[in-house]
Design an enzyme around this catalytic site. Structure first.
Site, PDB file in Angstrom:
ATOM      1  N   GLU A  52       0.868  -1.190   0.000  1.00 26.56           N
ATOM      2  CA  GLU A  52       0.000   0.000   0.000  1.00 26.56           C
ATOM      3  C   GLU A  52       0.898   1.231   0.000  1.00 26.56           C
ATOM      4  OE1 GLU A  52      -3.180  -0.207  -0.681  1.00 26.56           O
ATOM      5  OE2 GLU A  52      -2.633  -2.310  -0.867  1.00 26.56           O
ATOM      6  N   CYS A 100      -2.030   9.399   4.129  1.00 26.70           N
ATOM      7  CA  CYS A 100      -1.986   8.997   2.718  1.00 26.70           C
ATOM      8  C   CYS A 100      -3.259   9.471   2.020  1.00 26.70           C
ATOM      9  CB  CYS A 100      -1.824   7.500   2.597  1.00 26.70           C
ATOM     10  SG  CYS A 100      -2.985   6.619   3.622  1.00 26.70           S
TER      11      CYS A 100
HETATM   12  P1  NDP Z   1       8.679   4.867   3.669  1.00 34.48           P
HETATM   13  O1  NDP Z   1       8.418   4.184   2.386  1.00 34.48           O
HETATM   14  O2  NDP Z   1       9.823   5.776   3.755  1.00 34.48           O
HETATM   15  O3  NDP Z   1       8.865   3.796   4.828  1.00 34.48           O
HETATM   16  C1  NDP Z   1       7.898   2.825   5.134  1.00 34.48           C
HETATM   17  C2  NDP Z   1       8.556   1.636   5.773  1.00 34.48           C
HETATM   18  O4  NDP Z   1       9.376   0.974   4.808  1.00 34.48           O
HETATM   19  C3  NDP Z   1       9.491   2.000   6.927  1.00 34.48           C
HETATM   20  O5  NDP Z   1       9.375   1.019   7.920  1.00 34.48           O
HETATM   21  C4  NDP Z   1      10.854   1.964   6.264  1.00 34.48           C
HETATM   22  O6  NDP Z   1      11.896   1.731   7.167  1.00 34.48           O
HETATM   23  C5  NDP Z   1      10.690   0.805   5.320  1.00 34.48           C
HETATM   24  N1  NDP Z   1      11.587   0.761   4.176  1.00 34.48           N
HETATM   25  C6  NDP Z   1      12.066   1.807   3.455  1.00 34.48           C
HETATM   26  N2  NDP Z   1      12.828   1.353   2.429  1.00 34.48           N
HETATM   27  C7  NDP Z   1      12.825   0.005   2.506  1.00 34.48           C
HETATM   28  C8  NDP Z   1      13.418  -1.043   1.749  1.00 34.48           C
HETATM   29  N3  NDP Z   1      14.178  -0.764   0.679  1.00 34.48           N
HETATM   30  N4  NDP Z   1      13.212  -2.316   2.114  1.00 34.48           N
HETATM   31  C9  NDP Z   1      12.444  -2.613   3.182  1.00 34.48           C
HETATM   32  N5  NDP Z   1      11.856  -1.670   3.951  1.00 34.48           N
HETATM   33  C10 NDP Z   1      12.037  -0.377   3.615  1.00 34.48           C
HETATM   34  O7  NDP Z   1       7.313   5.616   4.049  1.00 34.48           O
HETATM   35  P2  NDP Z   1       6.984   6.512   5.306  1.00 34.48           P
HETATM   36  O8  NDP Z   1       7.231   5.742   6.559  1.00 34.48           O
HETATM   37  O9  NDP Z   1       7.664   7.838   5.157  1.00 34.48           O
HETATM   38  O10 NDP Z   1       5.403   6.696   5.192  1.00 34.48           O
HETATM   39  C11 NDP Z   1       4.802   7.655   4.400  1.00 34.48           C
HETATM   40  C12 NDP Z   1       4.307   7.064   3.101  1.00 34.48           C
HETATM   41  O11 NDP Z   1       3.359   6.024   3.390  1.00 34.48           O
HETATM   42  C13 NDP Z   1       3.551   8.050   2.231  1.00 34.48           C
HETATM   43  O12 NDP Z   1       3.961   7.868   0.903  1.00 34.48           O
HETATM   44  C14 NDP Z   1       2.089   7.648   2.414  1.00 34.48           C
HETATM   45  O13 NDP Z   1       1.261   8.009   1.350  1.00 34.48           O
HETATM   46  C15 NDP Z   1       2.212   6.168   2.559  1.00 34.48           C
HETATM   47  N6  NDP Z   1       1.040   5.600   3.217  1.00 34.48           N
HETATM   48  C16 NDP Z   1       0.147   4.867   2.455  1.00 34.48           C
HETATM   49  C17 NDP Z   1      -1.002   4.355   3.013  1.00 34.48           C
HETATM   50  C18 NDP Z   1      -1.955   3.544   2.213  1.00 34.48           C
HETATM   51  O14 NDP Z   1      -2.839   2.910   2.795  1.00 34.48           O
HETATM   52  N7  NDP Z   1      -1.838   3.528   0.899  1.00 34.48           N
HETATM   53  C19 NDP Z   1      -1.311   4.601   4.441  1.00 34.48           C
HETATM   54  C20 NDP Z   1      -0.294   5.337   5.139  1.00 34.48           C
HETATM   55  C21 NDP Z   1       0.837   5.818   4.544  1.00 34.48           C
HETATM   56  P3  NDP Z   1      12.828   2.963   7.660  1.00 34.48           P
HETATM   57  O15 NDP Z   1      11.933   3.892   8.389  1.00 34.48           O
HETATM   58  O16 NDP Z   1      13.821   2.302   8.528  1.00 34.48           O
HETATM   59  O17 NDP Z   1      13.418   3.552   6.418  1.00 34.48           O
END
Ligand code: NDP
Length: 526
Positions: free
Chosen positions: A294, A328
């Site tokens: 998502e 989001c």
């Molecule tokens: P990120 O994509 O930066 O991070 C999300 C998670 O993924 C974190 O736990 C992060 O860890 C991890 N992560 C990042 N890169 C990798 C990788 N290469 N491999 C494995 N894990 C990874 O998003 P945000 O946390 O900044 O959240 C905001 C985003 O989430 C926005 O784009 C928003 O729209 C979306 N969102 C979507 C929703 C939906 O239902 N569609 C609901 C809520 C949010 P770490 O923090 O350690 O980098």
């Protein structure tokens, strides 16, 4: 201690009401709990692998975005080797957990809901301190997690029951849903309780075991949830807690050959990367990994000339600036009919100017800080780009010196292909865009690579019908704001680059964590 009072017979699902903080007793409870939790800030938390607490040499820390010098929690920097160990521990626990009867797994979910109700203000306080949520936003996050417990538990009871098949003479046939195996849960920080806990509970109530890798911005909320799972008596190894950078440790979890599925919510960039890694067969891997991805949004609200403009202005303001625009589902584009464009702006701006911005723990603020320094920098860069692309109406910069505060910002006269009309900003920035007519408004609304939420304000039923047909988003709202999806009521998930449309909080969701096995027996052989 577990409570024997928790039974499986709990009646129909109902959404958990959110607390009204205008009531003195709720204000007092929140204030008291904020003080209590403040005394616990700065503690160190281990990794939890197979129930064992593990400390690493290198640490990371999470800080309070309202007061960046305040450390919320100190965490272990999980290595690739420990990530592999976590998957092995989850795999070992799966052998036992998969044969625990569904009713017992459901019981744990209900128990978690009960504990969360009892410890609700504590969860709210951690959300305030770690993710900059104001009281109301924090409470809505906690309430949504309680809803996920209650909803998924009931769903599992349904799926564990007999499933309908077409009868076939001479045979006895049945279909059972069985778990997949070991999952990796990777949540974002913006619903640090609800999304993190919701994905975890969906995975375990269906009989899988998991490694949870919380966002590096909200590990303490996840650690508190682990404490609740422990209190509920969830067996060791069923949920493993792993902190570390997504780009290294997170990728190690995703690529492990024993990982069977990944439940991810976050940015499009990370989601696509995870999809790519998960698709690659690793030595020893015997399945196609299932991915629930998502991702982001560039959500729009269309304001038609036949709309109630007060209600539209209120809906746009709430959707754009609630939790600092970091949902989001947040409205980042208001697409407004040219015929009422100036009138709508006149109604919108005073509402935005009246929004109080300040520390999240102060119950009088409507908006808190954005999540971290790098988000603040990116958002301010978008604002600068927006000032060149359009006309700044209000806001336009940082606010105060301490904390990552940004003024709620509205920029008008933005063209459909502008940078701030196309890219997800994830902050308190609203682009107002004129539309010649309803056709044009729909064309602009659908003109990004995302498709998460959208709303239309109009009193014309024909236009609402057209939007129903043509506005291509996973969650469409008519004459109401585009945030605030409720579990069970508005199953949530988007189209296109917004994700796999998993519809969290809906009847199809648990199936993503299960596989169906069909058993056909020839009765003549008896
Ligand atoms: P990120 O994509 O930066 O991070 C999300 C998670 O993924 C974190 O736990 C992060 O860890 C991890 N992560 C990042 N890169 C990798 C990788 N290469 N491999 C494995 N894990 C990874 O998003 P945000 O946390 O900044 O959240 C905001 C985003 O989430 C926005 O784009 C928003 O729209 C979306 N969102 C979507 C929703 C939906 O239902 N569609 C609901 C809520 C949010 P770490 O923090 O350690 O980098």
């Amino acid at each position: 201690m577990t409570s024997p009072a928790t039974t499986l017979d709990r009646g129909e699902f109902k959404n958990e009401p959110v607390r009204d903080f205008s009531k003195p007793e709720n204000r007092a409870a929140m204030e008291q709990t904020l003080k209590k939790v403040a005394a616990e800030l700065g503690r160190e938390y281990p990794l939890i692998i197979g129930g064992e607490k593990i400390f690493t040499k290198e640490k990371t820390q999470s800080t309070n975005p309202s007061h960046p010098n305040q450390v919320v929690g100190i965490f272990q920097k999980g290595t690739v080797e420990l990530a592999n160990q976590a998957i092995e521990a989850a795999d070992k626990a799966f052998a036992h957990w998969k044969i625990v009867p569904a009713a017992k797994r459901v019981w744990y979910c209900f128990e978690v809901a009960e504990i969360l109700r009892r410890r609700r203000f504590e969860m709210n306080a951690w959300l305030c301190y770690e993710t900059g949520k104001t009281w109301t936003e924090a409470d809505a996050d906690t309430a949504e997690l309680i809803d996920f417990c209650e909803f998924y538990a009931r769903e599992m009871l349904r799926l564990a029951g007999p499933q309908k098949l077409v009868p076939n003479a001479g045979e006895k046939n049945h279909l059972v849903y069985i778990p997949l195996g070991v999952g990796v849960v990777i949540p974002p920080w913006n619903f640090a309780a609800a999304i993190m806990g919701g994905m975890t509970l969906a995975a375990i109530v269906t009989g899988n075991t998991v490694v949870v890798k919380p966002s590096s911005d909200s590990p303490t909320v996840a650690a508190f949830f682990m404490e609740i799972l422990n209190e509920a008596g969830v067996p060791k190894g069923v949920v493993n807690f792993f902190t570390g950078p997504g780009s290294t440790a997170g990728e190690a979890l995703v690529s492990h050959p024993k990982t069977r599925f990944i439940a991810f919510t976050g940015s499009m960039q990370a989601g696509l990367r995870i999809g790519e890694i998960a698709a690659k067969k690793q030595p020893g891997q015997i399945w196609i990994k299932r991915t629930v991805l998502e991702m982001g949004g560039k959500d729009a609200i269309i304001v038609d000339e036949e709309a109630d403009l007060d209600s539209a202005a209120e809906g746009v303001a709430q959707s754009a600036f609630g939790y600092q625009g970091q949902k989001c589902s947040a409205c980042s584009r208001a697409i407004v009919s040219e015929k009422i464009y100036d009138k709508f702006i006149e109604k919108l701006i005073p509402r935005v100017k009246a929004m109080k911005v300040g520390p999240a723990e102060d119950g009088n603020n409507f908006m808190g800080p954005v999540i971290n320094k790098s988000a603040m920098k990116t958002i301010l860069e978008y604002i600068e780009a927006g000032k060149k692309e359009g006309r700044l109406l209000t806001g336009g910069g940082a606010k105060g010196t301490d904390g990552y505060f940004i003024e709620p910002t509205v920029i008008a006269d933005i063209k459909p292909n502008a940078k701030i009309a196309q890219e997800e900003i994830f902050g308190p920035v609203l682009a107002v865009m004129p539309a010649k007519d309803f056709d044009h408004a729909l064309e602009i609304a659908n003109g990004t690579e995302y498709g998460l939420t959208g709303a239309v304000y109009s009193k014309n039923p024909k236009k609402l019908e057209r939007a129903t047909e043509e506005f291509h988003v996973g969650n469409l709202y008519l004459n109401r704001k585009c945030t605030g999806a409720k579990v069970g009521v508005h199953p949530f998930g988007g189209f296109n680059m917004s994700g796999t449309d998993s519809k969290a909080g809906g009847q199809d969701y648990l199936l993503l964590f299960l596989q169906a096995k069909v058993i056909a027996e020839n009765l003549a052989a008896k």
